[in-house]
Design a protein around this motif. Structure first.
Motif, PDB file in Angstrom:
ATOM      1  N   ARG A  24       0.844  -1.192   0.000  1.00 51.52           N
ATOM      2  CA  ARG A  24       0.000   0.000   0.000  1.00 51.52           C
ATOM      3  C   ARG A  24       0.883   1.246   0.000  1.00 51.52           C
ATOM      4  N   ASP A  25       0.286   2.371  -0.312  1.00 49.53           N
ATOM      5  CA  ASP A  25       1.004   3.642  -0.361  1.00 49.53           C
ATOM      6  C   ASP A  25       1.044   4.241   1.036  1.00 49.53           C
ATOM      7  N   ILE A  26       2.233   4.405   1.615  1.00 50.84           N
ATOM      8  CA  ILE A  26       2.325   4.915   2.989  1.00 50.84           C
ATOM      9  C   ILE A  26       3.090   6.230   3.069  1.00 50.84           C
ATOM     10  N   VAL A  27       3.562   6.772   1.937  1.00 51.21           N
ATOM     11  CA  VAL A  27       4.400   7.970   1.950  1.00 51.21           C
ATOM     12  C   VAL A  27       3.621   9.169   1.431  1.00 51.21           C
ATOM     13  N   GLN A  28       3.715  10.279   2.156  1.00 50.23           N
ATOM     14  CA  GLN A  28       3.142  11.541   1.703  1.00 50.23           C
ATOM     15  C   GLN A  28       4.239  12.605   1.752  1.00 50.23           C
ATOM     16  N   PHE A  29       4.505  13.244   0.606  1.00 49.40           N
ATOM     17  CA  PHE A  29       5.567  14.255   0.516  1.00 49.40           C
ATOM     18  C   PHE A  29       4.974  15.635   0.275  1.00 49.40           C
ATOM     19  N   VAL A  30       5.551  16.631   0.943  1.00 51.15           N
ATOM     20  CA  VAL A  30       5.142  18.017   0.700  1.00 51.15           C
ATOM     21  C   VAL A  30       6.382  18.907   0.692  1.00 51.15           C
ATOM     22  N   PRO A  31       6.607  19.703  -0.352  1.00 46.51           N
ATOM     23  CA  PRO A  31       7.709  20.673  -0.342  1.00 46.51           C
ATOM     24  C   PRO A  31       7.281  21.905   0.450  1.00 46.51           C
ATOM     25  N   PHE A  32       7.982  22.209   1.525  1.00 40.45           N
ATOM     26  CA  PHE A  32       7.568  23.282   2.419  1.00 40.45           C
ATOM     27  C   PHE A  32       7.589  24.642   1.726  1.00 40.45           C
ATOM     28  N   ARG A  33       8.427  24.793   0.692  1.00 39.02           N
ATOM     29  CA  ARG A  33       8.522  26.084   0.015  1.00 39.02           C
ATOM     30  C   ARG A  33       7.186  26.520  -0.581  1.00 39.02           C
ATOM     31  N   GLU A  34       6.335  25.569  -0.904  1.00 36.65           N
ATOM     32  CA  GLU A  34       5.040  25.909  -1.489  1.00 36.65           C
ATOM     33  C   GLU A  34       4.054  26.425  -0.443  1.00 36.65           C
ATOM     34  N   PHE A  35       4.414  26.301   0.843  1.00 41.87           N
ATOM     35  CA  PHE A  35       3.500  26.716   1.907  1.00 41.87           C
ATOM     36  C   PHE A  35       4.108  27.782   2.824  1.00 41.87           C
ATOM     37  N   LYS A  36       5.307  28.276   2.465  1.00 44.44           N
ATOM     38  CA  LYS A  36       5.973  29.228   3.349  1.00 44.44           C
ATOM     39  C   LYS A  36       5.142  30.486   3.583  1.00 44.44           C
ATOM     40  N   LYS A  37       4.458  30.948   2.535  1.00 43.68           N
ATOM     41  CA  LYS A  37       3.685  32.183   2.647  1.00 43.68           C
ATOM     42  C   LYS A  37       2.199  31.920   2.857  1.00 43.68           C
TER      43      LYS A  37
END
Length: 531
Positions: free
Chosen positions: A483-496
């Motif tokens: 199953r898919d257990i990994v979730q990735f988020v680039p923090f730069r897209e949420f800095k502001k």
């Protein structure tokens, strides 16, 4: 949200001109106590920007403002034929309308004229928005269809059939919910099985009419009608007992004009399997305990912490990106953590007293008790740790994943697990042990474990995105992820962005709504409208 344009063949703008398998609906995070609403949109008498071809309409939904009780929405209508190259520019613009979500929900159906950018009406163009509350169930159904002896619509070859499925609403309007792939040159096609939410298929009403239409695909977009049939989910569900169900594919015009007309072929439902899917809140409210572990990247690629250009630089006036990411994500996670104690580890650094490289050291330097009280405790341990270590490398993630796996593996087989572990990884870049990490993730996929990876800085995060996109079909070191257990988020897209934006992206956490576990949602779980 569904989009329709009654005068034309129903069209799903997100699909390419050649129909393909539709994507599975995914549950969206909703605040506790909130309700989910589905919006259906239809447009009438749209402007014709191109006299040579019919418009290929699509709707862009924009949120203008957000309050505690209402949201202002703007519905912009474009001609997708022109928008593909124009990027939704003015020459593809067909009109817009604004409306509050509260107005739509209270009236259930709102019709407004479409306006041009000048404020004038776009001819007789109108847009109608209908609201329907989404039932709290999250069940999905697996369906598989095949057909036999369909009418041939091509002169020099056989038909290229595809199937469209519509949900018929109370006012006899229809909503396209699924379009299969095209099977070339085949009058007895077998379409790929697909998975769709029960709400999308029939609004969770087993007796709601479902209309299925078979077309012969043409590259011009003017597909040839072969025939259709209607059914209900209650009728379809009889297939779950193991038998197939056959429907006559009827062309009403042929049936009316031809004396000895029987049908235009048959469509066979070969699989109808309901999958019970529990929500994140079901698990939490049912007593499942969530435990978070934090892992921080201390490799040299982050830069010397004494330099203001380093991602680990401690600026008394402004927190660095690691601190901002840790605070933003950690404060979300700690609300769900059972004991508010966070084991926190570092990897990729030389540590005292011998300054040997370690990939799973406690940042409080207490290997027997690596836990920190609350996220604020992790932040303080991080600040104390930095001056005592030497950033080094390589960037190995597998050791820390294996460390989290250890207690989960020990608990396996001791009964239905009531503990779920989430590893929060903060890292700046490319992995040095990708094969080993994939293998560790494959092993973790059969355990009550999930991994959230937050990318810090502006590095290429291709490795992290690859781990996120792998869905269980990948094989690593001879072992298959189940199953898919990994979730990735680039923090730069949420800095502001406000913290709520990151919360909406990360929650619900990647718990196993389905998978290899023999355990089910705890019996104390409460049903809510927070789907």
């Amino acid at each position: 949200m569904s989009i329709s344009h009654p005068p034309l063949l129903p069209h799903v703008p997100s699909l390419p001109s050649r129909p393909t398998m539709s994507e599975v609906d995914k549950s969206q995070p909703v605040a506790l106590g909130a309700s989910r609403v589905e919006l259906r949109v239809s447009c009438w008498n749209l402007l014709d920007r191109d006299t040579l071809t019919n418009p290929n309409p699509c709707v862009v939904l924009k949120q203008l403002s957000e309050g505690q009780r209402t949201e202002m929405l703007c519905f912009e209508v474009y001609d997708a034929n022109g928008a593909e190259d124009a990027g939704f520019q003015d020459d593809a613009f067909l009109g817009e309308a604004e409306c509050s979500l509260g107005q739509i929900v209270s009236q259930t159906k709102v019709t407004k004229p479409l306006l041009l950018k000048t404020g004038k009406t776009a001819g007789k163009s109108t847009i109608t928005i209908e609201a329907e509350k989404v039932t709290s169930t999250n069940d999905f159904v697996q369906l598989e269809f095949r057909a036999q002896k369909l009418d041939n619509k091509d002169l020099f070859s056989k038909s290229d059939p595809f199937l469209e499925i519509y949900k018929v609403n109370r006012n006899n309007t229809e909503q396209l919910v699924m379009r299969t792939e095209v099977i070339n040159n085949n009058l007895s096609p077998r379409w790929e099985p697909f998975r769709i939410s029960l709400h999308s298929l029939c609004s969770c009403d087993p007796d709601k009419t479902i209309r299925c239409v078979v077309y012969d695909y043409n590259s011009s977009g003017k597909h040839d009608y072969i025939g259709e049939f209607t059914t209900t989910f209650r009728e379809m569900h009889e297939v779950s007992s193991g038998k197939e169900m056959e429907f006559e594919c009827i062309n009403p015009k042929y049936q009316e004009k031809k004396k000895h007309y029987t049908n235009s072929g048959t469509v066979v439902l070969t699989q109808c399997k309901v999958e019970k899917v529990h929500t994140f809140l079901d698990y939490i409210m049912g007593g499942l305990q969530i435990y978070f572990t934090v892992a921080i990247d201390f490799t040299a690629s982050n830069g010397d912490p004494r330099s203001e250009h380093s991602l680990h630089f401690i600026n008394p006036k402004e927190p660095n990106e690691y601190l901002r990411a840790l605070s933003a994500v950690g404060e979300i996670c700690q609300d769900y953590d059972s004991d508010k104690k966070f084991p926190a580890f570092g990897f990729g650094a030389r540590i005292p007293p011998n300054y040997e490289v370690s990939h799973d050291f406690a940042i409080n330097f207490d290997p027997d008790n690596p836990e920190c009280e609350w996220i604020s405790g992790v932040i303080e341990a991080y600040k104390r740790c930095l001056p005592q270590i030497q950033l080094y490398g390589p960037t190995n993630l597998a050791p820390i994943i294996n460390r989290v796996l250890a207690p989960a593996s020990e608990e396996e087989g001791s009964g239905p697990p009531m503990r779920y572990r989430v590893l929060l990884v903060l890292t700046d870049g490319v992995l040095s042990d990708m094969p080993a990490t994939r293998e560790a993730i494959a092993r973790a996929s059969s355990l009550p474990v999930s991994i959230i990876i937050v990318g810090v800085g502006n590095t290429d995060f291709s490795d992290m995105r690859a781990l996120d996109e792998e869905d269980g079909t990948q094989e690593s070191g001879g072992e298959r992820a189940v199953r898919d257990i990994v979730q990735f988020v680039p923090f730069r897209e949420f800095k502001k962005a406000p913290p709520a934006a990151l919360a909406r992206y990360l929650c619900p956490l990647p718990l196993p709504t389905s998978g290899p576990f023999s355990w089910t949602c705890p019996t104390r779980a409460l049903r809510t409208d927070a789907g």
